[in-house]
Design a protein around this motif. Structure first.
Motif, PDB file in Angstrom:
ATOM      1  N   LYS A  88       0.845  -1.196   0.000  1.00 31.22           N
ATOM      2  CA  LYS A  88       0.000   0.000   0.000  1.00 31.22           C
ATOM      3  C   LYS A  88       0.877   1.241   0.000  1.00 31.22           C
ATOM      4  N   ILE A  89       0.414   2.253  -0.725  1.00 31.40           N
ATOM      5  CA  ILE A  89       1.005   3.589  -0.665  1.00 31.40           C
ATOM      6  C   ILE A  89      -0.138   4.540  -0.351  1.00 31.40           C
ATOM      7  N   GLU A  90       0.007   5.250   0.750  1.00 31.78           N
ATOM      8  CA  GLU A  90      -1.021   6.190   1.217  1.00 31.78           C
ATOM      9  C   GLU A  90      -2.406   5.538   1.248  1.00 31.78           C
ATOM     10  N   GLY A  91      -2.445   4.289   1.758  1.00 24.59           N
ATOM     11  CA  GLY A  91      -3.700   3.580   1.951  1.00 24.59           C
ATOM     12  C   GLY A  91      -4.252   2.887   0.714  1.00 24.59           C
ATOM     13  N   GLN A  92      -3.674   3.123  -0.451  1.00 25.46           N
ATOM     14  CA  GLN A  92      -4.138   2.505  -1.696  1.00 25.46           C
ATOM     15  C   GLN A  92      -3.345   1.218  -1.958  1.00 25.46           C
ATOM     16  N   ALA A  93      -4.057   0.131  -2.262  1.00 31.53           N
ATOM     17  CA  ALA A  93      -3.419  -1.174  -2.481  1.00 31.53           C
ATOM     18  C   ALA A  93      -2.934  -1.315  -3.922  1.00 31.53           C
ATOM     19  N   TYR A  94      -1.749  -1.930  -4.063  1.00 38.06           N
ATOM     20  CA  TYR A  94      -1.137  -2.184  -5.371  1.00 38.06           C
ATOM     21  C   TYR A  94      -0.520  -3.570  -5.370  1.00 38.06           C
ATOM     22  N   ALA A  95      -0.300  -4.107  -6.574  1.00 38.52           N
ATOM     23  CA  ALA A  95       0.389  -5.389  -6.732  1.00 38.52           C
ATOM     24  C   ALA A  95       1.296  -5.294  -7.954  1.00 38.52           C
ATOM     25  N   LEU A  96       2.504  -5.805  -7.824  1.00 41.86           N
ATOM     26  CA  LEU A  96       3.470  -5.846  -8.921  1.00 41.86           C
ATOM     27  C   LEU A  96       4.083  -7.235  -8.995  1.00 41.86           C
ATOM     28  N   GLU A  97       4.379  -7.662 -10.219  1.00 36.56           N
ATOM     29  CA  GLU A  97       5.126  -8.894 -10.395  1.00 36.56           C
ATOM     30  C   GLU A  97       6.613  -8.585 -10.256  1.00 36.56           C
ATOM     31  N   VAL A  98       7.335  -9.463  -9.586  1.00 40.42           N
ATOM     32  CA  VAL A  98       8.786  -9.341  -9.463  1.00 40.42           C
ATOM     33  C   VAL A  98       9.402 -10.548 -10.174  1.00 40.42           C
ATOM     34  N   TYR A  99      10.503 -10.319 -10.876  1.00 38.53           N
ATOM     35  CA  TYR A  99      11.047 -11.314 -11.789  1.00 38.53           C
ATOM     36  C   TYR A  99      12.445 -11.781 -11.385  1.00 38.53           C
ATOM     37  N   GLN A 100      12.797 -12.938 -11.938  1.00 35.40           N
ATOM     38  CA  GLN A 100      14.136 -13.486 -11.771  1.00 35.40           C
ATOM     39  C   GLN A 100      14.663 -13.821 -13.165  1.00 35.40           C
ATOM     40  N   SER A 101      15.897 -13.418 -13.432  1.00 35.06           N
ATOM     41  CA  SER A 101      16.537 -13.662 -14.721  1.00 35.06           C
ATOM     42  C   SER A 101      17.254 -15.004 -14.704  1.00 35.06           C
ATOM     43  N   GLU A 102      16.958 -15.838 -15.694  1.00 34.56           N
ATOM     44  CA  GLU A 102      17.623 -17.141 -15.779  1.00 34.56           C
ATOM     45  C   GLU A 102      19.132 -16.970 -15.976  1.00 34.56           C
ATOM     46  N   ARG A 103      19.510 -16.020 -16.807  1.00 36.61           N
ATOM     47  CA  ARG A 103      20.939 -15.782 -17.083  1.00 36.61           C
ATOM     48  C   ARG A 103      21.658 -15.259 -15.847  1.00 36.61           C
ATOM     49  N   LEU A 104      21.081 -14.259 -15.196  1.00 37.58           N
ATOM     50  CA  LEU A 104      21.756 -13.654 -14.043  1.00 37.58           C
ATOM     51  C   LEU A 104      21.866 -14.595 -12.850  1.00 37.58           C
ATOM     52  N   MET A 105      20.860 -15.419 -12.638  1.00 36.57           N
ATOM     53  CA  MET A 105      20.895 -16.289 -11.455  1.00 36.57           C
ATOM     54  C   MET A 105      21.989 -17.347 -11.544  1.00 36.57           C
ATOM     55  N   GLN A 106      22.602 -17.497 -12.729  1.00 36.34           N
ATOM     56  CA  GLN A 106      23.707 -18.448 -12.899  1.00 36.34           C
ATOM     57  C   GLN A 106      25.029 -17.893 -12.361  1.00 36.34           C
ATOM     58  N   THR A 107      25.074 -16.573 -12.139  1.00 32.85           N
ATOM     59  CA  THR A 107      26.296 -15.960 -11.606  1.00 32.85           C
ATOM     60  C   THR A 107      26.151 -15.759 -10.107  1.00 32.85           C
ATOM     61  N   GLU A 108      27.226 -15.973  -9.392  1.00 32.85           N
ATOM     62  CA  GLU A 108      27.189 -15.904  -7.928  1.00 32.85           C
ATOM     63  C   GLU A 108      26.716 -14.535  -7.424  1.00 32.85           C
ATOM     64  N   ALA A 109      27.178 -13.478  -8.051  1.00 39.41           N
ATOM     65  CA  ALA A 109      26.837 -12.126  -7.602  1.00 39.41           C
ATOM     66  C   ALA A 109      25.342 -11.825  -7.726  1.00 39.41           C
ATOM     67  N   TYR A 110      24.648 -12.496  -8.649  1.00 39.25           N
ATOM     68  CA  TYR A 110      23.228 -12.215  -8.888  1.00 39.25           C
ATOM     69  C   TYR A 110      22.316 -13.397  -8.576  1.00 39.25           C
ATOM     70  N   ALA A 111      22.814 -14.415  -7.908  1.00 46.18           N
ATOM     71  CA  ALA A 111      22.007 -15.599  -7.606  1.00 46.18           C
ATOM     72  C   ALA A 111      20.795 -15.259  -6.743  1.00 46.18           C
ATOM     73  N   ASN A 112      20.882 -14.206  -5.963  1.00 45.56           N
ATOM     74  CA  ASN A 112      19.829 -13.793  -5.035  1.00 45.56           C
ATOM     75  C   ASN A 112      19.072 -12.560  -5.543  1.00 45.56           C
ATOM     76  N   HIS A 113      19.259 -12.207  -6.803  1.00 44.57           N
ATOM     77  CA  HIS A 113      18.739 -10.955  -7.374  1.00 44.57           C
ATOM     78  C   HIS A 113      17.311 -11.095  -7.901  1.00 44.57           C
ATOM     79  N   LEU A 114      16.504 -10.075  -7.605  1.00 47.27           N
ATOM     80  CA  LEU A 114      15.163  -9.960  -8.173  1.00 47.27           C
ATOM     81  C   LEU A 114      15.073  -8.639  -8.924  1.00 47.27           C
TER      82      LEU A 114
END
Length: 187
Positions: A88-114
């Motif tokens: 919520k922002i200022e009482g209004q409800a919202y929803a967003l999709e958060v993604y994970q990259s197949e390429r990036l998750m293969q690297t240690e630095a981005y394994a935990n990245h969204l």
């Protein structure tokens, strides 16, 4: 209004703003064209506003399929919907999709990245028309802090040589998000 609902804004440069400006000023890390880099003094940001720091409930989608996320150029990357963020922002409800990259998750630095791309009513006016991004880490719980003051423009906003993921239309917020990086204007 309770103390927790009070808006706090400041025009002082935040750590995020300092780090991003340093990255852009450094020719080895900057997405700017050579000519833009010569006259670059700093990015334009909205003042920090605590209204845009919110906790979101993360509903994970562990069985989601990988899909081709279109970009501003011909490159296509594989992403999956990691989860849905409800907040919520200022009482209004919202929803967003958060993604994970197949390429990036293969690297240690981005394994935990969204990756959280979004559009809002400032796009094309005060902010880049193609939307903005936020980087997040996979939380150990089902709550994740969203700080829209850390929203940044994709590199293609500065240089057409970059290929940037297009923001899916389902990640359109029906309000202005006056936080983070503003539209880039050449000096």
């Amino acid at each position: 209004m309770s103390c927790g609902d009070r808006r706090h804004s400041t025009s002082q440069e935040t750590v995020f703003q300092k780090e991003l400006n340093a990255e852009f000023k450094d020719a080895t890390t900057s997405p700017l064209t050579e000519s833009d880099l010569k006259s670059f003094k700093g990015l334009d940001f909205f003042p920090f506003d605590s209204t845009y720091v919110v906790d979101a409930v993360l509903t994970r989608t562990p069985d989601s399929d990988w899909f081709d996320m279109p970009t501003t150029r011909v490159r296509i990357d594989q992403y999956r919907i990691f989860g849905i963020l409800d907040f919520k922002i200022e009482g209004q409800a919202y929803a967003l999709e958060v993604y994970q990259s197949e390429r990036l998750m293969q690297t240690e630095a981005y394994a935990n990245h969204l990756f959280l791309p979004f559009l809002d009513k400032t796009n094309g006016i005060e902010t880049y028309g193609g939307g903005r991004y936020m980087d997040l880490d996979i939380p150990s719980t089902d709550t994740i802090s969203l700080d829209f003051n850390k929203a940044y423009n994709p590199y293609c906003a500065y240089n057409s040589e970059y290929s940037c993921p297009l923001v899916p239309l389902q990640n359109y917020l029906t309000r202005e998000i006056k936080a983070g990086v503003k539209k880039f204007t050449k000096e």
